[in-house]
Design a protein around this motif. Structure first.
Motif, mmCIF file in Angstrom:
data_model
loop_
_atom_site.group_PDB
_atom_site.id
_atom_site.type_symbol
_atom_site.label_atom_id
_atom_site.label_comp_id
_atom_site.label_asym_id
_atom_site.label_seq_id
_atom_site.Cartn_x
_atom_site.Cartn_y
_atom_site.Cartn_z
ATOM 1 N N UNK A 80 0.601 -1.240 -0.029
ATOM 2 C CA UNK A 80 -0.196 -0.132 -0.181
ATOM 3 C C UNK A 80 0.866 1.181 -0.003
ATOM 4 N N UNK A 81 1.790 1.144 0.666
ATOM 5 C CA UNK A 81 2.825 2.209 0.996
ATOM 6 C C UNK A 81 3.544 2.754 -0.454
ATOM 7 N N UNK A 82 3.945 1.476 -1.118
ATOM 8 C CA UNK A 82 4.570 1.519 -2.417
ATOM 9 C C UNK A 82 3.570 2.416 -3.422
ATOM 10 N N UNK A 83 2.267 1.985 -3.504
ATOM 11 C CA UNK A 83 1.116 2.313 -4.199
ATOM 12 C C UNK A 83 1.001 3.904 -4.150
ATOM 13 N N UNK A 84 0.943 4.500 -2.718
ATOM 14 C CA UNK A 84 0.928 5.797 -2.420
ATOM 15 C C UNK A 84 1.975 6.652 -2.883
ATOM 16 N N UNK A 85 3.151 6.161 -2.828
ATOM 17 C CA UNK A 85 4.427 6.687 -3.485
ATOM 18 C C UNK A 85 4.346 6.759 -4.814
ATOM 19 N N UNK A 86 3.917 5.923 -5.457
ATOM 20 C CA UNK A 86 3.664 5.870 -6.886
ATOM 21 C C UNK A 86 2.746 6.857 -7.277
ATOM 22 N N UNK A 87 1.728 7.131 -6.725
ATOM 23 C CA UNK A 87 0.784 7.933 -7.096
ATOM 24 C C UNK A 87 1.417 9.509 -7.000
ATOM 25 N N UNK A 88 2.044 9.590 -5.964
ATOM 26 C CA UNK A 88 2.872 11.042 -5.739
ATOM 27 C C UNK A 88 3.907 11.356 -6.887
ATOM 28 N N UNK A 89 4.421 10.083 -7.349
ATOM 29 C CA UNK A 89 5.103 10.388 -8.325
ATOM 30 C C UNK A 89 4.573 10.886 -9.568
ATOM 31 N N UNK A 90 3.540 10.007 -9.986
ATOM 32 C CA UNK A 90 2.959 10.025 -11.292
ATOM 33 C C UNK A 90 2.252 11.555 -11.161
ATOM 34 N N UNK A 91 1.958 12.380 -10.117
ATOM 35 C CA UNK A 91 1.354 13.780 -10.135
ATOM 36 C C UNK A 91 2.275 14.657 -10.701
ATOM 37 N N UNK A 92 3.386 14.134 -11.064
ATOM 38 C CA UNK A 92 4.491 15.096 -11.654
ATOM 39 C C UNK A 92 4.461 14.998 -13.026
ATOM 40 N N UNK A 93 3.883 13.937 -13.534
ATOM 41 C CA UNK A 93 4.015 13.625 -15.219
ATOM 42 C C UNK A 93 3.264 14.845 -15.880
ATOM 43 N N UNK A 94 2.099 15.320 -15.402
ATOM 44 C CA UNK A 94 1.527 16.597 -16.193
ATOM 45 C C UNK A 94 2.549 17.639 -16.509
ATOM 46 N N UNK A 95 3.315 17.977 -15.561
ATOM 47 C CA UNK A 95 4.291 19.027 -15.593
ATOM 48 C C UNK A 95 5.277 18.774 -16.536
ATOM 49 N N UNK A 96 5.805 17.539 -16.573
ATOM 50 C CA UNK A 96 6.716 17.098 -17.465
ATOM 51 C C UNK A 96 6.263 16.999 -18.782
ATOM 52 N N UNK A 97 5.080 16.626 -19.203
ATOM 53 C CA UNK A 97 4.510 16.539 -20.515
ATOM 54 C C UNK A 97 4.452 17.950 -20.915
ATOM 55 N N UNK A 98 3.968 18.958 -20.131
ATOM 56 C CA UNK A 98 3.619 20.297 -20.443
ATOM 57 C C UNK A 98 4.909 20.944 -20.655
ATOM 58 N N UNK A 99 6.045 20.526 -20.339
ATOM 59 C CA UNK A 99 7.382 21.067 -20.338
ATOM 60 C C UNK A 99 7.944 20.427 -21.795
ATOM 61 N N UNK A 100 7.724 19.404 -22.143
ATOM 62 C CA UNK A 100 8.211 18.818 -23.399
ATOM 63 C C UNK A 100 7.355 19.414 -24.442
ATOM 64 N N UNK A 101 5.879 19.608 -24.278
ATOM 65 C CA UNK A 101 5.162 20.217 -25.462
ATOM 66 C C UNK A 101 5.584 21.711 -25.778
#
Length: 310
Positions: free
Chosen positions: A1-22
Motif C-alpha cells: 500500500x505504501x508503494x502504491x501511495x508513493x507511486x501516485x505521488x510521483x505520477x502526479x509530477x507527469x503532467x508538469x513534465x508533459x507540459x514542459x516537453x510540449x
C-alpha cells in the motif's frame, strides 16, 4: 500500500513534465517534425530491403521453395508487394521534399508510383551488377567455398545490394529514402556506403567492418577493399557566409583494378589512385598516385624480448 501511495505521488509530477516537453516543441532551437509531411518509415524500408533480397536473389531467402514452375507466380507476388510498399515510401520522400521547399505537391502520388516503376525496371541490370560483385568476391577470397556462401553470409554483398538499389533512387533524385536504406545496411554490417558514390562492376569488400565510402567517391571496375578502409573528404570548403558548399567533389577517385588493404585512408576530391595500383595497409594518402604503383609504409622496427622466468 505504501508503494502504491508513493507511486501516485510521483505520477502526479507527469503532467508538469508533459507540459514542459510540449512547450519545448515550440523552441526554434530544437527539432520537431509537427504539422509536416510524413517522412519515410524506417520499419517499412527494412521490409522493402528484405523484398529486394528475394527479388534480386530468388530462392535464397525466405521459407518458400522457388521452382521454375512457380517462378513467375513467386516473382509476380514479390514485385507487386514491392511496388505497393516502395511507392508509398517514395511518395513520402517526394512529398516531404515538396513541403520542405514549399513546392506544389499536387502530383506527388503519381510521381511516387512513376519513380518506383522506373526503379523496378532496373532490377535485371542491378542483378547483373551484383553477379559481377559475387564472382569477384569468389575469385578474390580463397576462404569462399561457393557463390551460395557469399550470397548468404558475406556482409559486403549485403551492403552492396542495398547500395546498388539506393544508388538508383539517388540517381532518380529521390531524397532521404536512399540514405535511410544505406544507413540501415551500415547499422547491420558496419559498412558505410553513401548512395551517391559511383561504384563500377566487380567490386569486392573483404571482411568489410569499418569501411567508409563517401558521397562523391568514384570507384572503377574490379576494385578490392579490405576492412577499415576510408575514402573520405580532406576538407569542407565554405561559402562567404560560412556555410558548407555541398555540391563539390570531396572524395577520391579509385580507378580500375586497384587493391586497397586494411585501415588505409584516402582523402580528397582531387586524389586519384591510378589503375592497377596497390595501397598497403595503414597508409594515409592525400595526393594522387600514378597507375601501376605500390604505396607501402616502411616496415616498422619490431623489438623482441625474452619473458622473465621469475
Amino acid at each position: 500500500m505504501q508503494d502504491s501511495i508513493m507511486g501516485m505521488n510521483y505520477r502526479s509530477k507527469l503532467p508538469e513534465i508533459i507540459d514542459s516537453v510540449v512547450t519545448s516543441c515550440s523552441d526554434k532551437g530544437c527539432f520537431e517534425h509537427i504539422d509536416s509531411a510524413v517522412i519515410p518509415s524506417r520499419e517499412s524500408i527494412v521490409e522493402i530491403i528484405d523484398l529486394f533480397k528475394d527479388v534480386l536473389f530468388p530462392g535464397y531467402f525466405g521459407d518458400q521453395t522457388v521452382e521454375r514452375s512457380n517462378l513467375i507466380y513467386h516473382i509476380g507476388s514479390e514485385i507487386t508487394e514491392l511496388f505497393e510498399k516502395l511507392s508509398k515510401q517514395v511518395t513520402k520522400s517526394i512529398l516531404h521534399e515538396c513541403r520542405r521547399t514549399e513546392e506544389d505537391c499536387a502530383e506527388c502520388i503519381e510521381k511516387g508510383q512513376e519513380e518506383t516503376i522506373i526503379l523496378l525496371r532496373k532490377i535485371p541490370q542491378i542483378r547483373a551488377l551484383l553477379a559481377t560483385d559475387i564472382i569477384k568476391a569468389y575469385d578474390g577470397d580463397p576462404a569462399a567455398k561457393s557463390y551460395d556462401e557469399i550470397i548468404f553470409s558475406y556482409p559486403g554483398i549485403f551492403a552492396l545490394m542495398v547500395y546498388r538499389v539506393a544508388h538508383e533512387l539517388h540517381e532518380q533524385d529521390i531524397k532521404i529514402l536512399p540514405r535511410i536504406m544505406t544507413e540501415y545496411a551500415h547499422s547491420v554490417v558496419g559498412i558505410d556506403i553513401h548512395p551517391g558514390a559511383k561504384i563500377g562492376k566487380g567490386f569486392f569488400i573483404d571482411h568489410g567492418t569499418g569501411v567508409v565510402i563517401g558521397e562523391t567517391s568514384v570507384i572503377g571496375a574490379n576494385v578490392r577493399l579490405y576492412q577499415g578502409v576510408t575514402l573520405g573528404s580532406l576538407s569542407f570548403p565554405r561559402d562567404e557566409k560560412g556555410q558548407i558548399i555541398r555540391d563539390l567533389k570531396r572524395h577520391p577517385t579509385i580507378e580500375d583494378d586497384v587493391v586497397i588493404y586494411s585501415n588505409s585512408t584516402i582523402l580528397g576530391g582531387d586524389t586519384v589512385i591510378g589503375a592497377r595500383s596497390v595501397v598497403g595497409g595503414n597508409v594515409w594518402l592525400t595526393r594522387s598516385v600514378p597507375a601501376d604503383t605500390k604505396v607501402l609504409i616502411e616496415e616498422p622496427k619490431l623489438v623482441f624480448k625474452e619473458r622473465s622466468s621469475s
